[in-house]
Scaffold this motif. Structure first.
Motif, PDB file in Angstrom:
ATOM      1  N   CYS A   1       0.843  -1.196   0.000  1.00 59.78           N
ATOM      2  CA  CYS A   1       0.000   0.000   0.000  1.00 59.78           C
ATOM      3  C   CYS A   1       0.873   1.239   0.000  1.00 59.78           C
ATOM      4  N   ARG A   2       0.323   2.292  -0.637  1.00 59.39           N
ATOM      5  CA  ARG A   2       0.979   3.580  -0.563  1.00 59.39           C
ATOM      6  C   ARG A   2       0.578   4.213   0.764  1.00 59.39           C
ATOM      7  N   GLY A   3       1.555   4.645   1.557  1.00 56.14           N
ATOM      8  CA  GLY A   3       1.239   5.303   2.820  1.00 56.14           C
ATOM      9  C   GLY A   3       0.565   6.633   2.551  1.00 56.14           C
ATOM     10  N   LEU A   4      -0.615   6.864   3.171  1.00 55.30           N
ATOM     11  CA  LEU A   4      -1.386   8.087   2.932  1.00 55.30           C
ATOM     12  C   LEU A   4      -1.351   8.949   4.196  1.00 55.30           C
TER      13      LEU A   4
ATOM     14  N   GLY B   1      -3.074   5.881  -4.487  1.00 46.76           N
ATOM     15  CA  GLY B   1      -3.330   4.594  -3.838  1.00 46.76           C
ATOM     16  C   GLY B   1      -4.300   3.750  -4.659  1.00 46.76           C
ATOM     17  N   VAL B   2      -5.341   4.403  -5.153  1.00 48.46           N
ATOM     18  CA  VAL B   2      -6.343   3.696  -5.964  1.00 48.46           C
ATOM     19  C   VAL B   2      -5.723   3.232  -7.287  1.00 48.46           C
ATOM     20  N   ALA B   3      -4.879   4.087  -7.869  1.00 44.74           N
ATOM     21  CA  ALA B   3      -4.227   3.711  -9.135  1.00 44.74           C
ATOM     22  C   ALA B   3      -3.348   2.475  -8.931  1.00 44.74           C
ATOM     23  N   LEU B   4      -2.701   2.411  -7.770  1.00 46.15           N
ATOM     24  CA  LEU B   4      -1.865   1.238  -7.468  1.00 46.15           C
ATOM     25  C   LEU B   4      -2.722  -0.027  -7.406  1.00 46.15           C
ATOM     26  N   VAL B   5      -3.912   0.096  -6.789  1.00 42.81           N
ATOM     27  CA  VAL B   5      -4.842  -1.045  -6.746  1.00 42.81           C
ATOM     28  C   VAL B   5      -5.181  -1.470  -8.170  1.00 42.81           C
ATOM     29  N   ARG B   6      -5.571  -0.503  -8.995  1.00 39.98           N
ATOM     30  CA  ARG B   6      -6.026  -0.840 -10.352  1.00 39.98           C
ATOM     31  C   ARG B   6      -4.897  -1.486 -11.155  1.00 39.98           C
TER      32      ARG B   6
ATOM     33  N   VAL C   1      -2.976  -5.444  -3.277  1.00 39.49           N
ATOM     34  CA  VAL C   1      -2.758  -4.035  -2.944  1.00 39.49           C
ATOM     35  C   VAL C   1      -3.841  -3.628  -1.961  1.00 39.49           C
ATOM     36  N   GLN C   2      -3.452  -2.870  -0.959  1.00 38.85           N
ATOM     37  CA  GLN C   2      -4.389  -2.359   0.036  1.00 38.85           C
ATOM     38  C   GLN C   2      -4.313  -0.838   0.017  1.00 38.85           C
ATOM     39  N   LEU C   3      -5.222  -0.191   0.718  1.00 35.26           N
ATOM     40  CA  LEU C   3      -5.068   1.245   0.934  1.00 35.26           C
ATOM     41  C   LEU C   3      -4.418   1.435   2.304  1.00 35.26           C
ATOM     42  N   GLY C   4      -3.560   2.462   2.411  1.00 34.27           N
ATOM     43  CA  GLY C   4      -2.707   2.578   3.595  1.00 34.27           C
ATOM     44  C   GLY C   4      -2.762   3.915   4.308  1.00 34.27           C
ATOM     45  N   PRO C   5      -3.894   4.258   4.941  1.00 33.25           N
ATOM     46  CA  PRO C   5      -3.878   5.465   5.783  1.00 33.25           C
ATOM     47  C   PRO C   5      -2.811   5.293   6.864  1.00 33.25           C
ATOM     48  N   HIS C   6      -1.838   6.190   6.925  1.00 32.90           N
ATOM     49  CA  HIS C   6      -0.656   5.946   7.753  1.00 32.90           C
ATOM     50  C   HIS C   6      -1.016   5.696   9.218  1.00 32.90           C
ATOM     51  N   ALA C   7      -1.834   6.594   9.790  1.00 40.20           N
ATOM     52  CA  ALA C   7      -2.212   6.462  11.211  1.00 40.20           C
ATOM     53  C   ALA C   7      -3.290   7.502  11.502  1.00 40.20           C
ATOM     54  N   ILE C   8      -3.980   7.343  12.604  1.00 41.54           N
ATOM     55  CA  ILE C   8      -5.069   8.263  12.931  1.00 41.54           C
ATOM     56  C   ILE C   8      -4.527   9.628  13.378  1.00 41.54           C
ATOM     57  N   TYR C   9      -3.242   9.712  13.710  1.00 38.97           N
ATOM     58  CA  TYR C   9      -2.685  11.019  14.072  1.00 38.97           C
ATOM     59  C   TYR C   9      -2.075  11.746  12.872  1.00 38.97           C
ATOM     60  N   THR C  10      -2.048  11.076  11.719  1.00 42.06           N
ATOM     61  CA  THR C  10      -1.579  11.753  10.492  1.00 42.06           C
ATOM     62  C   THR C  10      -2.690  11.878   9.447  1.00 42.06           C
ATOM     63  N   VAL C  11      -3.805  11.174   9.655  1.00 46.53           N
ATOM     64  CA  VAL C  11      -4.939  11.252   8.736  1.00 46.53           C
ATOM     65  C   VAL C  11      -6.174  11.629   9.559  1.00 46.53           C
TER      66      VAL C  11
ATOM     67  N   ARG D   1     -13.428  -0.394   0.704  1.00 47.02           N
ATOM     68  CA  ARG D   1     -14.595  -1.288   0.700  1.00 47.02           C
ATOM     69  C   ARG D   1     -15.157  -1.410  -0.723  1.00 47.02           C
ATOM     70  N   ASP D   2     -15.286  -0.269  -1.386  1.00 48.37           N
ATOM     71  CA  ASP D   2     -15.872  -0.287  -2.728  1.00 48.37           C
ATOM     72  C   ASP D   2     -14.972  -1.009  -3.732  1.00 48.37           C
ATOM     73  N   LEU D   3     -13.656  -0.920  -3.516  1.00 47.11           N
ATOM     74  CA  LEU D   3     -12.714  -1.605  -4.409  1.00 47.11           C
ATOM     75  C   LEU D   3     -12.543  -3.082  -4.043  1.00 47.11           C
ATOM     76  N   GLY D   4     -13.035  -3.462  -2.849  1.00 46.67           N
ATOM     77  CA  GLY D   4     -12.868  -4.851  -2.388  1.00 46.67           C
ATOM     78  C   GLY D   4     -11.456  -5.172  -1.939  1.00 46.67           C
ATOM     79  N   VAL D   5     -10.749  -4.149  -1.421  1.00 47.12           N
ATOM     80  CA  VAL D   5      -9.374  -4.381  -0.942  1.00 47.12           C
ATOM     81  C   VAL D   5      -9.272  -4.045   0.546  1.00 47.12           C
ATOM     82  N   GLY D   6      -8.172  -4.459   1.151  1.00 46.16           N
ATOM     83  CA  GLY D   6      -7.976  -4.272   2.576  1.00 46.16           C
ATOM     84  C   GLY D   6      -7.367  -2.920   2.914  1.00 46.16           C
ATOM     85  N   ILE D   7      -7.211  -2.715   4.229  1.00 48.10           N
ATOM     86  CA  ILE D   7      -6.571  -1.512   4.771  1.00 48.10           C
ATOM     87  C   ILE D   7      -5.370  -1.952   5.607  1.00 48.10           C
ATOM     88  N   HIS D   8      -4.300  -1.173   5.531  1.00 51.82           N
ATOM     89  CA  HIS D   8      -3.124  -1.392   6.367  1.00 51.82           C
ATOM     90  C   HIS D   8      -2.827  -0.056   7.045  1.00 51.82           C
ATOM     91  N   THR D   9      -2.852  -0.024   8.369  1.00 47.90           N
ATOM     92  CA  THR D   9      -2.615   1.230   9.076  1.00 47.90           C
ATOM     93  C   THR D   9      -1.830   0.967  10.361  1.00 47.90           C
TER      94      THR D   9
END
Ligand code: NI
Length: 423
Positions: A139-142, A153-158, A169-179, A192-200
């Motif tokens: 995942c790209r760290g967001l 991040g979405v382009a990486l999934v596609r 490929v997952q989506l990667g919100p870095h942490a709740i204190y940075t996002v 959820r809509d892309l059917g992929v996981g999250i890594h945070t």
């Protein structure tokens, strides 16, 4: 392909099983009595090689191998703000490519076949993973609420996500204190809509626990649900050190897994995650190394041993966090956390991701099928790995890499490091 006369062990077995292991393409075909197959042997274990499911490193920042040793022994925020982030601001795509390759060398030599990775320029990490033949969830760290980064991040999934292939490929919100929470929720809904996981990252430090309660005015478990993490197919919560032990029930049996990184948490002085309580409550726990700048090893054997010892000592209970549990964390539960459903056990039809361990060594005298799991976790080390296969292909065999050029990677990584440090 026949691996003859080996000792199979996975986390579903009470004891190791002597057998012939037959692979068919990328999967395990059959498990036969030792020396009963008529196929030519690709590998002969002579009864003294253990075959385990390949290890899963459930939380890493692979290209941080280039930053190893920077700012040792500094507090987390000072380390990030003064040492790591200024260097990361200079990263270019080729740095991430070679830094990731360097990490893959280290992981493969220790029997890791699958890794979860959060960083930048992740198309480069995907390319490195593809060339190596390893399985991964990238995942790209967001950070912040930057729509452009989410689009990346979405382009990486596609571009790279293969639900049934080697690369997730997952989506990667870095942490709740940075996002911010609203942006975090938008990322979750996109996943959820892309059917992929999250890594945070979640609750790594005491400071973060205070930030959630005081600045956001939230309970850290309720907040997981508010930002949508229960609604995605699977979510990796890296660290989880500061989960309140009386609020763990909602995490059990669901889509969320804690990626426990005991060595990173110890080295950064973050604290000790309540792993015995996670296990008691039925919460999935995986094991990770975190980045090489905060560990500094990418060695799951080291995490397994530390995990077992740390919680026994901290709880003053030699029966807690058993070797068999830690083997499951490092294999099956790691694979599940990354969204791989047929990885992590040695069963016909499951992926042939394997670590071969040479038991013909002094520290394994006395190892038997009955005690092999504890022997490996307490006496063994990554230096005992003699072969690594992913998807039925040899990637590392007797000290040599089958898909990667070790000398070239080390040479290029040295050049990248020099560029990063000298600006
Ligand atoms: Ni991390």
């Amino acid at each position: 392909m026949l691996l003859q006369d080996v000792l199979l062990l996975d986390s579903s077995m009470e004891k190791a099983q002597p057998c012939d292991l037959v692979l068919s393409g990328p999967v395990i075909d059959s498990i036969l009595p030792p020396r009963s197959s008529s196929l030519p042997a690709e590998f002969d274990g002579k009864g003294s090689v253990a075959v385990l499911p390949g290890f899963v490193n459930a939380h890493s920042h692979a290209a941080m191998t280039l930053l190893r040793g920077l700012g040792e022994e500094a507090p987390l925020m000072e380390w990030l703000q003064e040492k790591i982030w200024p260097v990361e601001a200079r990263l270019r795509p080729e740095h991430v490519y070679w830094g990731t390759m360097l990490a893959l060398l280290e992981m493969l030599s220790g029997g890791i076949t699958c890794f979860a990775d959060m960083y930048f320029f992740m198309d480069q990490a995907a390319e490195a993973a593809r060339q190596s033949g390893m399985r991964c969830a990238l995942c790209r760290g967001l950070v912040g609420s930057d729509e452009k980064k989410l689009e990346e991040g979405v382009a990486l999934v596609r571009r790279f996500h293969e639900p049934l292939g080697m690369i997730h490929v997952q989506l990667g919100p870095h942490a709740i204190y940075t996002v911010p929470p609203e942006a975090f929720r938008e990322i979750s809904m996109t996943a959820r809509d892309l059917g992929v996981g999250i890594h945070t990252h979640w609750l790594e430090t005491e400071w973060e626990a205070g930030y959630i309660r005081e600045e956001l005015g939230k309970d850290p478990v309720d907040l997981l649900f508010e930002v949508g993490l229960s609604e995605v197919p699977h979510a990796i919560l890296a660290h989880g050190v500061w989960f309140p032990e009386d609020r763990l029930e909602p995490l059990a049996g669901g889509n969320m897994a804690v990626a426990h990184n005991p060595n990173s948490n110890l080295k950064l002085g973050s604290g000790i995650a309540p792993v015995p309580s996670f296990l008691e409550k039925g919460i999935r726990v995986a094991l990770g190394t975190d980045g090489a700048a905060s560990n500094n090893r990418l060695d799951i054997w080291d995490e397994m041993r530390t995990c077992c010892l740390l919680h026994k000592g901290f709880r003053r209970n030699p029966c807690t966090v058993r070797a068999a549990e830690v083997l499951r964390m490092a294999t099956l539960d790691g694979a599940r956390a990354l969204g791989f459903e047929d990885v992590g056990l040695l069963k016909p039809g499951w992926q042939a991701d394997l670590a071969l361990v040479n038991l013909d060594k002094p520290h394994y005298v006395g190892a038997t099928p009955e005690n092999l799991c504890a022997s490996l976790v307490y006496s063994g080390s990554s230096a005992d790995v003699e072969g690594t296969l992913a998807g039925g292909k040899w990637l590392f065999r007797k000290g040599r890499y089958e898909t990667l050029d070790e000398r070239a990677i080390i040479h290029q990584a040295r050049i990248c490091r020099k560029e990063l440090l000298e600006g």
